[in-house]
Every structure is written in structure tokens, then in C-alpha cells.
Design a protein around this motif. Sequence first.
Motif, PDB file in Angstrom:
ATOM      1  N   VAL A  85      56.912  31.881  76.013  1.00  0.00           N
ATOM      2  CA  VAL A  85      57.211  31.699  74.596  1.00  0.00           C
ATOM      3  C   VAL A  85      56.917  32.954  73.774  1.00  0.00           C
ATOM      4  CG1 VAL A  85      56.918  29.198  74.634  1.00  0.00           C
ATOM      5  CG2 VAL A  85      54.928  30.647  74.289  1.00  0.00           C
ATOM      6  N   GLU A  86      56.036  33.820  74.278  1.00  0.00           N
ATOM      7  CA  GLU A  86      55.690  35.015  73.504  1.00  0.00           C
ATOM      8  C   GLU A  86      56.877  35.959  73.350  1.00  0.00           C
ATOM      9  OE1 GLU A  86      54.163  34.059  76.249  1.00  0.00           O
ATOM     10  OE2 GLU A  86      52.200  33.316  75.597  1.00  0.00           O
ATOM     11  N   ASP A  87      57.850  35.870  74.259  1.00  0.00           N
ATOM     12  CA  ASP A  87      59.028  36.745  74.164  1.00  0.00           C
ATOM     13  C   ASP A  87      59.783  36.551  72.860  1.00  0.00           C
ATOM     14  OD1 ASP A  87      58.298  37.462  76.688  1.00  0.00           O
ATOM     15  OD2 ASP A  87      60.004  36.527  77.718  1.00  0.00           O
ATOM     16  N   VAL A  88      59.714  35.341  72.325  1.00  0.00           N
ATOM     17  CA  VAL A  88      60.516  35.014  71.143  1.00  0.00           C
ATOM     18  C   VAL A  88      59.954  35.670  69.888  1.00  0.00           C
ATOM     19  CG1 VAL A  88      61.420  33.106  69.746  1.00  0.00           C
ATOM     20  CG2 VAL A  88      61.190  32.849  72.202  1.00  0.00           C
ATOM     21  N   TYR A  89      58.635  35.909  69.840  1.00  0.00           N
ATOM     22  CA  TYR A  89      58.046  36.492  68.636  1.00  0.00           C
ATOM     23  C   TYR A  89      58.658  37.849  68.328  1.00  0.00           C
ATOM     24  CZ  TYR A  89      54.404  33.027  69.762  1.00  0.00           C
ATOM     25  OH  TYR A  89      53.727  31.875  70.064  1.00  0.00           O
ATOM     26  N   GLN A  90      58.782  38.701  69.346  1.00  0.00           N
ATOM     27  CA  GLN A  90      59.348  40.024  69.143  1.00  0.00           C
ATOM     28  C   GLN A  90      60.820  39.934  68.747  1.00  0.00           C
ATOM     29  OE1 GLN A  90      57.811  42.729  68.869  1.00  0.00           O
ATOM     30  NE2 GLN A  90      59.442  44.262  68.915  1.00  0.00           N
ATOM     31  N   GLN A  91      61.560  39.001  69.353  1.00  0.00           N
ATOM     32  CA  GLN A  91      62.966  38.818  68.986  1.00  0.00           C
ATOM     33  C   GLN A  91      63.098  38.409  67.520  1.00  0.00           C
ATOM     34  OE1 GLN A  91      64.738  36.060  71.747  1.00  0.00           O
ATOM     35  NE2 GLN A  91      63.955  37.161  73.535  1.00  0.00           N
ATOM     36  N   ARG A  92      62.208  37.532  67.077  1.00  0.00           N
ATOM     37  CA  ARG A  92      62.255  37.097  65.676  1.00  0.00           C
ATOM     38  C   ARG A  92      62.008  38.272  64.733  1.00  0.00           C
ATOM     39  NH1 ARG A  92      60.986  31.814  64.240  1.00  0.00           N
ATOM     40  NH2 ARG A  92      61.098  32.606  62.105  1.00  0.00           N
ATOM     41  N   MET A  93      61.061  39.134  65.081  1.00  0.00           N
ATOM     42  CA  MET A  93      60.767  40.284  64.222  1.00  0.00           C
ATOM     43  C   MET A  93      61.933  41.270  64.186  1.00  0.00           C
ATOM     44  SD  MET A  93      57.830  39.835  62.780  1.00  0.00           S
ATOM     45  CE  MET A  93      58.420  38.156  62.598  1.00  0.00           C
ATOM     46  N   LEU A  94      62.542  41.505  65.340  1.00  0.00           N
ATOM     47  CA  LEU A  94      63.700  42.404  65.370  1.00  0.00           C
ATOM     48  C   LEU A  94      64.856  41.834  64.554  1.00  0.00           C
ATOM     49  CD1 LEU A  94      63.676  43.438  69.152  1.00  0.00           C
ATOM     50  CD2 LEU A  94      62.976  44.827  67.179  1.00  0.00           C
ATOM     51  N   GLY A  95      65.029  40.524  64.621  1.00  0.00           N
ATOM     52  CA  GLY A  95      66.094  39.893  63.857  1.00  0.00           C
ATOM     53  C   GLY A  95      65.816  39.875  62.364  1.00  0.00           C
ATOM     54  N   LEU A  96      64.533  39.953  61.982  1.00  0.00           N
ATOM     55  CA  LEU A  96      64.171  39.920  60.557  1.00  0.00           C
ATOM     56  C   LEU A  96      64.351  41.274  59.878  1.00  0.00           C
ATOM     57  CD1 LEU A  96      62.921  38.070  58.347  1.00  0.00           C
ATOM     58  CD2 LEU A  96      60.676  38.873  59.100  1.00  0.00           C
ATOM     59  N   TRP A  97      64.331  42.349  60.651  1.00  0.00           N
ATOM     60  CA  TRP A  97      64.374  43.690  60.060  1.00  0.00           C
ATOM     61  C   TRP A  97      65.589  43.925  59.161  1.00  0.00           C
ATOM     62  CZ3 TRP A  97      62.977  47.782  57.859  1.00  0.00           C
ATOM     63  CH2 TRP A  97      63.724  48.963  57.874  1.00  0.00           C
ATOM     64  N   PRO A  98      66.829  43.598  59.556  1.00  0.00           N
ATOM     65  CA  PRO A  98      67.955  43.854  58.637  1.00  0.00           C
ATOM     66  C   PRO A  98      67.794  43.142  57.294  1.00  0.00           C
ATOM     67  CG  PRO A  98      68.762  43.367  60.843  1.00  0.00           C
ATOM     68  CD  PRO A  98      67.297  43.058  60.842  1.00  0.00           C
ATOM     69  N   GLU A  99      67.247  41.932  57.307  1.00  0.00           N
ATOM     70  CA  GLU A  99      67.077  41.194  56.060  1.00  0.00           C
ATOM     71  C   GLU A  99      66.014  41.856  55.182  1.00  0.00           C
ATOM     72  OE1 GLU A  99      66.424  36.499  54.727  1.00  0.00           O
ATOM     73  OE2 GLU A  99      66.413  37.087  56.856  1.00  0.00           O
ATOM     74  N   VAL A 100      64.920  42.319  55.800  1.00  0.00           N
ATOM     75  CA  VAL A 100      63.859  43.013  55.049  1.00  0.00           C
ATOM     76  C   VAL A 100      64.388  44.312  54.464  1.00  0.00           C
ATOM     77  CG1 VAL A 100      61.628  44.183  55.283  1.00  0.00           C
ATOM     78  CG2 VAL A 100      61.991  41.967  56.390  1.00  0.00           C
TER      79      VAL A 100
END
Length: 553
Positions: A85-100
Motif C-alpha cells: 500500500v505504501e506505493d500509492v502514497y508516492q503516486q498520489r503526491m506525483l499526481g498532486l503536483w500539477p494541481e499545486v
Amino acid sequence: MLQIDRWKRVLIWLVCFAFAVLAVPNLFYARVEAHNDAVVAIETKGATPEREAAVAAWPNWMPSGLVNLGLDLRGGAHLLAEVKVEDVYQQRMLGLWPEVRSALVLERDTVGFVNTAPGPEGELHVKISKPEGMAKALEVVRGLARPIQSLSGIGSTDIEVSGQGDTLVIRLSDAEKQATDDRTVKQALEIVRRRIDAVGTREPTIQRQGADRILIQVPGIGSAAELKAIIGTTAQLTFNPVVSRVTDKNTAPGTGNKLVPSIDEEGVYYIIEAAPVVTGEELNDAQPSFDQNGRPAVNFRFNTSGARKFGDYTRDNIGQPFAIVLDNEVISAPVIQSHIPGGSGIITGRFTVEESTNLAVLLRAGALPAELTFLEERTIGPELGQDSIDAGKVAAAVGSGAVVLFMAATYGMFGWIANIALLLNIAMMFGVLSLIGGTLTLPGIAGIVLTVGMAVDANVLIFERIREELKTARGPARAIELGYERALSSILDSNITTFMTAVILFALGSGPVRGFAITLGLGILTSVFTAFFVTRLIIVMWFERKRPKTIEV
């Protein structure tokens, strides 16, 4: 005295006959199984002489439901997988960058230029060129936080934002990590189920174990390696333009189009353009949420490439429907309400909260969300499964034969009546299992053998009570009637407590334990029915015919 209404007699025999007929296909297991497989193959792939011959081998007017054989009886593969499940945390952060980045660019005068900075996995570090604008940057990024859509996360948001000098530190909140872990395992479970169902295996067991593990048992598959290869296949998720909506599956889709069924609308098909606008590989995330009117909906977000293509398409096709297609089935076909730039959108409809959550899971089911590590794998050969079946048959035959002889020797004619009821009891059990599509395991056979003993136990209590009543010099009719009435409480007490145990085993157990619980629970219900209704009816019919002055039990 000893009287049973005619309608009750007819109803009792009809129940026994109906479930006995439902059990009959199990006596011709291979033939009926081939018939059922051929029917499915003809519906999906078309008719061939071999398939038509297999269908004709079993009458269509007869029931064709079978008791499914579990992994230990049919052979197959067993896997225990852990979801990283820890793999998803990094994916979520990478996906959040364009919005930030998009949000901070609007405040460039205050925060300056923005860029990512190195940081630990599971965190997003954003560096701003004007540290004096940190307060504004924190306000803007915190405004991107969303409420968590789970019972355990009520009142919490999905991200935590803090400032360290000229760097913003963004990480998932603890409540969001818990909700993400739960969603990730559910998503992996859904993907695994869809992958295995697509192969057409019969009665697989796919269920969650603990916080982050999945138990997978598939009867009839060749090896654990073959099962792992199936699970590793990536599901196909696409977003396609809709040409039309039809109800005839034979409608010609036309050049460049294809006809696909709807998952939720039975009998409805969509003609869609074969070339997708975007695919699931370009989908970063999908989460359950609520629209502006407070109704359940689903938010989704694409990566940069998908966002550009999706934005261009929605700009040019406002008012047109587009289909979300998973494994060649339409799971939703919303109408584009407005231009959707930035790659984020919302799917609305007449959803419940549960349906929106499930849709979000399906949208994310285009690929495994995290790596699966296989902690345990076993292959059970069909020969071993057949050995288990043979051993179970021998055990059941020996146990049942011993019980039949004991009852006949101890209670004479009454014992033979109990044996008839016992035979009907077993037939009814298999009839119910066939009706509900139950799975029989080796522990399940043990449950059937235990049921045989419990069914006889009820009759023993009744017959012993009749013996006691005969000693009080009452007539045989009155003794029989009181025997059934006064044994009822003892039989119900013992069977209710055992049935509660079976329910607990079913609720808390898994795999073979559940198989044992199912056969034990069904056996209790059928044994009480046969002991109190079938044996009593047979005795009443015998008594009305013979009119004996005395009886011996």
C-alpha cells in the motif's frame, strides 16, 4: 389425536420432492457440468456440433444446478498476496503536483517561481522563490485539500501542508493514509476478481485477509504460476465517444465503431468509437465525492498527457455523452456539461454513496494500484482432489451405514422410518446447495457426516420419549403425539446452539471453514425438518393404515 391436515401432507411431500429433484444433477456430475459449460460457450462464442451435443446430453426441462467443488476436491491453485500500500502514497503526491503548480502560478506575484525539491518518498516538496510569500502559499495549497469520504475520516482532509523556510512540505494525513490503504486493497481485490472471472474459472475464492492481504483460491486451474500470470494482466480502461445507445445486441456498429454492453443496464448496449480519447494508463486517480448539490459523485484526474487530450475533447463536444469502458463493458456514460481543462472532472448520476465508491474503485481498476507480493502459493493437483473425494465418499458411506444399522437394530420399524428420513435429509441438503450454488469442500463433507449424526440424534430423542410415554399406560396414538411434543424443546435447544456456532464460523472464518459452516448450518435446518415433519408424517400414515393396539419402539 394423531392427525395431519391434507394440505400439510401435500406440502411436506412437495418440499421433499422438489429438493430431491434439485439434487439429482449431482448424480450425473460430469454430464451436467459439460452441459452447463456448453450452454455458456454457445451464448458467448457461438454454437459448434460438439457444444450442441453436450447441451443435448442433459434434458432442458431438468434442473442443471450443481454443488460446486472446492479447491481441495477439484484441485487448483492457492495464493496469499500482500498489497504494498505504501506505493500509492508516492503516486498520489506525483499526481498532486500539477494541481499545486497551477494554483501557485496564479499567485506568482506573491510566492514567486515554484519548482519541486528533493524529499522522502510519500511527500511532495515544493520550493518557492519568495520565502516571504510562504503564508499565502500555505493558504493556497491548503485550499486544495479535500474532505475524506470515509466513516473513520469524517471532519479530516486528505493532505497536511507545512512550511520549512522556502519549501512547502505536502504529505497525506494519517486519516487519508488509512482510507487510501483500504481503497487500495479494495481496488486490488476488484482487479484480481475481474482478471480471474475473465478466464471463466468456476467458483473462485477471492477475499480480503487482514489489513493488506488477499486470499486467492481458484479450483480447476493448472498451477500457482499460471494463476499469478493471470493476475498480472492489466485491465483495459478507456474513455470513448458514444455514437448511439441501442437495445439490440445484433446491431451493426459500423466502420470504426464497436458495440459494447452496459454493466448496470441489462439489455442496453452502446455503439462507441473504437479509438479512445484517453485510456486508463493516463488516469492518475478517482475518488468518491459529492457534487455541488450534495449528491454522491466521483472525481477523477488524468496525468498531463491525458489532461490535454481530455480537455480538448470536452471543449469540442459539450452536450455529448462519452463512455467509460472497462474490459469492453460500459460502466458509465455521462454527458459532457462543460469544457473540462486541467484533466480533472466529476461524474454525476443517480448514485448512492456506496455506488459512487464502487464506481471510483472500478475507474481505478485499470491496473494494479500497488505491487502484489505473494507470501504463500500452493498447487493442488486434480489427482489429490479426486483422492479427497473418494476418501470423503468412503467416510460418508461408512458413517451413514453404521447409523442405519444402529437405528434398525435399536428401534425396529421406527428405526427404518428414521433411515428413510435420513436419506431425504441428505438429498435435501444437496438440493439446497445446488439451488444456491454452494461450494463443497473436504471440511464440508465432514459437516455432512456430522449432520447425519445430528439428524439421527433428533429421532433418538423422539423415540426414547415415545418409549417413556408408553410406560404410563397411555394408548399408542397418545404416546406418539406426546413423544413429539415433549422432545421438541430439547431438540430445538441443541440445534439452535449448534446453528449459532455455524453462523459464527461462517461470519469469521474463510475458505474451508466456511464450507464446513454452510453444510453444518443447512444440515441442521433439514434435519429438524425431516425429524419433526417427515418422520411424523410417515408414522401417522402407517398408524392410520394399521391401527395397532400396541406398538414397540
